[in-house]
Design an enzyme around this catalytic site. Structure first.
Site, PDB file in Angstrom:
ATOM      1  N   THR A  55      11.941  16.913 -22.753  1.00  0.00           N
ATOM      2  CA  THR A  55      11.728  17.756 -23.980  1.00  0.00           C
ATOM      3  C   THR A  55      10.840  18.716 -23.997  1.00  0.00           C
ATOM      4  O   THR A  55      10.776  19.689 -24.477  1.00  0.00           O
ATOM      5  CB  THR A  55      11.040  16.621 -25.039  1.00  0.00           C
ATOM      6  N   GLU A 105       1.361  16.748 -27.313  1.00  0.00           N
ATOM      7  CA  GLU A 105       2.526  15.931 -27.392  1.00  0.00           C
ATOM      8  C   GLU A 105       1.849  14.367 -27.299  1.00  0.00           C
ATOM      9  O   GLU A 105       0.578  14.172 -27.192  1.00  0.00           O
ATOM     10  CB  GLU A 105       3.297  15.692 -25.895  1.00  0.00           C
ATOM     11  N   ASP A 106       2.684  13.410 -27.954  1.00  0.00           N
ATOM     12  CA  ASP A 106       2.340  12.010 -27.957  1.00  0.00           C
ATOM     13  C   ASP A 106       2.427  11.553 -26.484  1.00  0.00           C
ATOM     14  O   ASP A 106       1.639  10.921 -26.063  1.00  0.00           O
ATOM     15  CB  ASP A 106       3.055  11.233 -28.825  1.00  0.00           C
ATOM     16  N   ASP A 147       5.821   4.604 -33.188  1.00  0.00           N
ATOM     17  CA  ASP A 147       6.258   3.688 -34.032  1.00  0.00           C
ATOM     18  C   ASP A 147       7.803   3.112 -33.477  1.00  0.00           C
ATOM     19  O   ASP A 147       8.144   3.176 -32.331  1.00  0.00           O
ATOM     20  CB  ASP A 147       7.300   4.810 -35.212  1.00  0.00           C
ATOM     21  N   ASP A 190       7.177  11.798 -20.441  1.00  0.00           N
ATOM     22  CA  ASP A 190       7.743  10.862 -19.703  1.00  0.00           C
ATOM     23  C   ASP A 190       8.434  11.506 -18.603  1.00  0.00           C
ATOM     24  O   ASP A 190       8.178  12.028 -17.495  1.00  0.00           O
ATOM     25  CB  ASP A 190       8.700  10.091 -20.632  1.00  0.00           C
ATOM     26  N   THR A 191       9.982  11.918 -18.835  1.00  0.00           N
ATOM     27  CA  THR A 191      10.673  12.571 -17.868  1.00  0.00           C
ATOM     28  C   THR A 191      10.414  14.098 -18.114  1.00  0.00           C
ATOM     29  O   THR A 191      10.659  14.687 -17.095  1.00  0.00           O
ATOM     30  CB  THR A 191      12.337  12.424 -18.361  1.00  0.00           C
ATOM     31  N   GLY A 192       9.845  14.409 -18.990  1.00  0.00           N
ATOM     32  CA  GLY A 192       9.557  16.031 -19.098  1.00  0.00           C
ATOM     33  C   GLY A 192      10.466  16.742 -19.562  1.00  0.00           C
ATOM     34  O   GLY A 192      10.446  17.957 -19.839  1.00  0.00           O
TER      35      GLY A 192
END
Lengths: 122, 169
Positions: free
Chosen positions: B100, B92-93, B153, B96-98
């Site tokens: 995805t 993963e890049d 991006d 955050d919230t987890g």
């Protein structure tokens, strides 16, 4: 103004949720999209009572994520105006040490809005 | 500038060595979650000196143009490999919230892999809504800022920058 509700798939409450703001609705839609089981304001926590047992202060977090056993409170208020909410969360943690709660501030919502292209306009 | 190309390269090589140590003799599959983690995946792969496979998956993120009116997350590009019995490392890049990663882990676990772990370049653990995630390798825990470069991006621009820069809107 009545908010237009979609058909939620991951909502686990018994009554249709009555969101207080578009920001709450958008958060519910994101949770639902990712299949996170959620409830809306399922529990009110008593924070303070008088000697007769009357409730002086209570707090109802916005969301409960049952699979995570996590309450989530969101606030779109500016950082300078969240002192009262911070105090409530702190009291809840003190009085209910086993309860997990996370407060999402306006900045968090803005970040989520950027990431998920949310419409948080109220 | 937040992280130079040299700093990124150094940390990615450390992560690669760690993964190689943990998966020695097991030939894991790196699952790259498109698109922002492509650059990180390419560098991480070359930093893992053991046999491993690479595959790609793409999910329709909430609010994206490719959500297409659906109210549930779905897979836009699925894996080509059969991962039954394989060790998966999701790349993963940023986590955050987890939300995805949680969906991806649950989806891949249905396919009977030997194990599922995740490697992320950036981590924002303070905003996690799903804690029970197999995040085993973290490049950098970062502050709450927006970044471009090294695959990140803004409107599909700046992914090609070799370093990670703070975006000031």
């Amino acid at each position: 103004m009545e908010l237009q509700l979609p058909v939620f798939q991951a909502y686990r409450g018994s009554e249709p949720p009555r969101f207080a703001s578009p920001a709450e609705l958008e958060c519910a839609k994101v949770l639902d999209y990712y299949g996170i089981a959620w409830e809306y304001e399922p529990r009110t926590f008593v924070l303070e009572q008088d000697e007769a047992g009357r409730v002086l202060e209570a707090f109802t977090p916005d969301f409960y994520l049952s699979e995570q056993d996590l309450y989530v409170e969101i606030t779109a208020m500016k950082q300078s105006l969240v002192t009262r909410k911070n105090r409530k969360v702190r009291k809840l943690r003190e009085r209910y040490p086993g309860v997990r709660i996370k407060l999402f501030y306006r900045r968090d919502l803005e970040r989520l809005a950027q990431h998920f292209h949310l419409d948080l306009a109220s | 500038m937040y992280l130079t190309a040299a700093e990124l390269s150094h940390r990615v090589r450390e992560m690669g060595a760690e993964i190689a140590h943990d998966y020695a003799g097991r030939e894991p599959v790196l699952v790259c979650s498109l698109k922002a983690s492509v650059v990180f995946t390419a560098d991480l792969s070359r930093a893992i000196p053991i046999l491993h496979a690479i595959d790609f998956v793409e999910l329709a993120g909430y609010g994206s143009a490719r959500m297409g009116g659906h109210q549930q997350i779905r897979v836009l590009k699925d894996l080509d490999l059969d991962v039954r019995g394989r060790d998966i490392v999701i790349v993963e890049d940023v986590i955050d919230t987890g939300l995805t990663l949680n969906y991806l882990v649950r989806t891949l676990e249905l396919r009977g892999p030997a194990s599922v772990a995740a490697a992320t370049l950036l981590d924002r653990p303070y905003r996690r809504l799903v804690d029970d995630l197999p995040v085993r390798y973290v490049g950098f825990t970062v502050p709450d800022e927006l970044y471009v470069g090294y695959g990140f991006d803004i409107d599909e621009r700046y992914r090609e920058l070799p370093d990670l820069r703070l975006l000031n809107l």
